[in-house]
Write a protein that holds these residues in place. Structure first.
Motif, PDB file in Angstrom:
ATOM      1  N   ASN A   1      73.564  42.480 -11.385  1.00 54.03           N
ATOM      2  CA  ASN A   1      73.610  42.221  -9.943  1.00 54.03           C
ATOM      3  C   ASN A   1      74.761  41.236  -9.685  1.00 54.03           C
TER       4      ASN A   1
ATOM      5  N   TYR B   1      69.624  47.036  -8.254  1.00 53.10           N
ATOM      6  CA  TYR B   1      70.557  46.295  -7.384  1.00 53.10           C
ATOM      7  C   TYR B   1      71.200  47.237  -6.357  1.00 53.10           C
TER       8      TYR B   1
ATOM      9  N   ALA C   1      74.116  49.878 -12.779  1.00 52.17           N
ATOM     10  CA  ALA C   1      73.275  49.111 -11.846  1.00 52.17           C
ATOM     11  C   ALA C   1      72.292  50.046 -11.179  1.00 52.17           C
TER      12      ALA C   1
ATOM     13  N   ALA D   1      69.248  48.015  -2.319  1.00 49.60           N
ATOM     14  CA  ALA D   1      70.093  47.343  -1.315  1.00 49.60           C
ATOM     15  C   ALA D   1      69.984  48.069   0.026  1.00 49.60           C
TER      16      ALA D   1
ATOM     17  N   ALA E   1      76.841  47.554  -1.789  1.00 39.10           N
ATOM     18  CA  ALA E   1      76.411  46.908  -3.040  1.00 39.10           C
ATOM     19  C   ALA E   1      77.373  47.271  -4.174  1.00 39.10           C
TER      20      ALA E   1
ATOM     21  N   LEU F   1      80.207  44.664  -6.118  1.00 41.91           N
ATOM     22  CA  LEU F   1      80.322  44.456  -7.585  1.00 41.91           C
ATOM     23  C   LEU F   1      81.777  44.621  -8.012  1.00 41.91           C
TER      24      LEU F   1
END
Ligand code: DX5
Ligand code: ZN
Length: 216
Positions: free
Chosen positions: A178, A198, A195, A202, A208, A212
Motif C-alpha cells: 500500500n 489496496y 496489490a 479503494a 490507487a 503507487l
C-alpha cells in the motif's frame, strides 16, 4: 518507474469482468491471478476456466501465481488458459529446474516465488534462468494481510544476487502493499508491486494504482 500488478483476489468475483476492465484502462502493467489448491495453502480460489475467461477480455499480460503443490503438472494448462508469466513457488517444486525450463519451452516467462521464511540464496543456482522472482511479503493464502518488514532486507539481497549473477530477472513483491509499505520496497529495488486489497478496496481503483506509480 515502479510497475503495478493488481491482484484480482480482492475483486468482487461476481463482477470480475468489471475488475478486468478497470485494470485494462488503468496504468497497471500486469493482471495478477492467484491460483490456490487448498493443499499448498489453506484456501481455494480460481482455476483454468476462470483464467481462460479473463484472458479473453484482458488487455494486459496475465501473471499467474500458482499457490499449488507441484505446479509443474499444470504448465500446458496454464499456457492454454492464456498466461504470459507462470509463477511457481520454490517450496512447491521437487524439481524446480525442470519446471522452470518446461514453463519457458511452453512459451511463458518463468518466475519463482519465495515464501517469507525461504532464503533468497536458495535461488543462487537458478537465478540466471528466471525472468522474474516474486518475494512474498505475507504468508500466501489470503488477501488483506499485514506486510512482513523483513521483506525489505530480502529485496536488497535479491538485488545484489541478480547484479552479481548477471541475471535479467525482475523483482516482484506480493502482500500487504500500500502507500505506506511501497516506498521502502521501491527504495530497496523492487520492480513490480502486486496489490490486491489496496487497489480493490479503494474508492477509486484507478487512482490507487496511479498513486503507487507516482511514488517512484
Ligand atoms: C496472497 C496472494 C496475493 C494477494 C495480495 O496469497 O498471493 O496476491 O492478493 O493481497 P493484498 O495486496 O491484499 O495483501
Ligand atoms: Zn499473489
Amino acid at each position: 518507474m515502479i510497475q503495478v500488478a493488481p491482484s484480482l483476489l480482492s475483486a468482487d468475483f461476481a463482477r470480475l469482468g468489471e475488475a478486468v476492465a478497470m485494470v485494462n484502462t488503468s496504468e497497471a502493467s500486469l493482471i495478477h491471478i492467484d491460483v490456490m489448491d487448498g493443499m499448498f495453502v489453506p484456501n481455494i480460489t480460481v482455476g483454468f476456466p476462470v483464467i481462460k475467461s479473463i484472458s479473453t477480455i484482458a488487455e494486459k499480460p496475465l501473471d499467474v501465481h500458482m499457490m499449488v503443490s507441484e505446479p509443474g503438472r499444470f504448465v500446458d494448462r496454464v499456457r492454454d488458459a492464456g498466461a504470459s508469466i507462470m509463477n511457481v513457488h520454490w517450496e512447491a517444486c521437487t524439481h524446480l529446474d525442470r519446471v522452470v525450463h518446461t514453463i519457458r519451452e511452453a512459451g511463458m516467462k518463468p518466475a519463482v516465488t519465495l515464501n517469507p521464511a525461504t532464503p533468497v540464496m536458495f535461488l543462487r543456482d537458478i537465478i540466471r534462468e528466471l525472468d522474474m522472482v516474486l518475494l512474498m511479503s505475507v504468508n500466501p493464502g489470503f488477501g488483506g494481510q499485514k506486510f512482513i518488514p523483513n521483506t525489505i532486507n530480502k529485496v536488497r539481497e535479491l538485488r545484489r544476487l541478480i547484479a552479481e549473477s548477471g541475471s535479467e530477472a525482475v523483482i516482484e513483491i506480493d502482500g500487504g502493499v500500500n502507500l505506506e509499505t511501497a516506498p521502502s520496497l521501491i527504495e530497496a529495488g523492487a520492480d513490480i508491486l502486486v496489490a490486491g486489497s489496496y487497489v480493490f478496496n479503494a474508492a477509486d481503483s484507478h487512482k490507487a494504482i496511479s498513486d503507487l506509480i507516482s511514488l517512484s
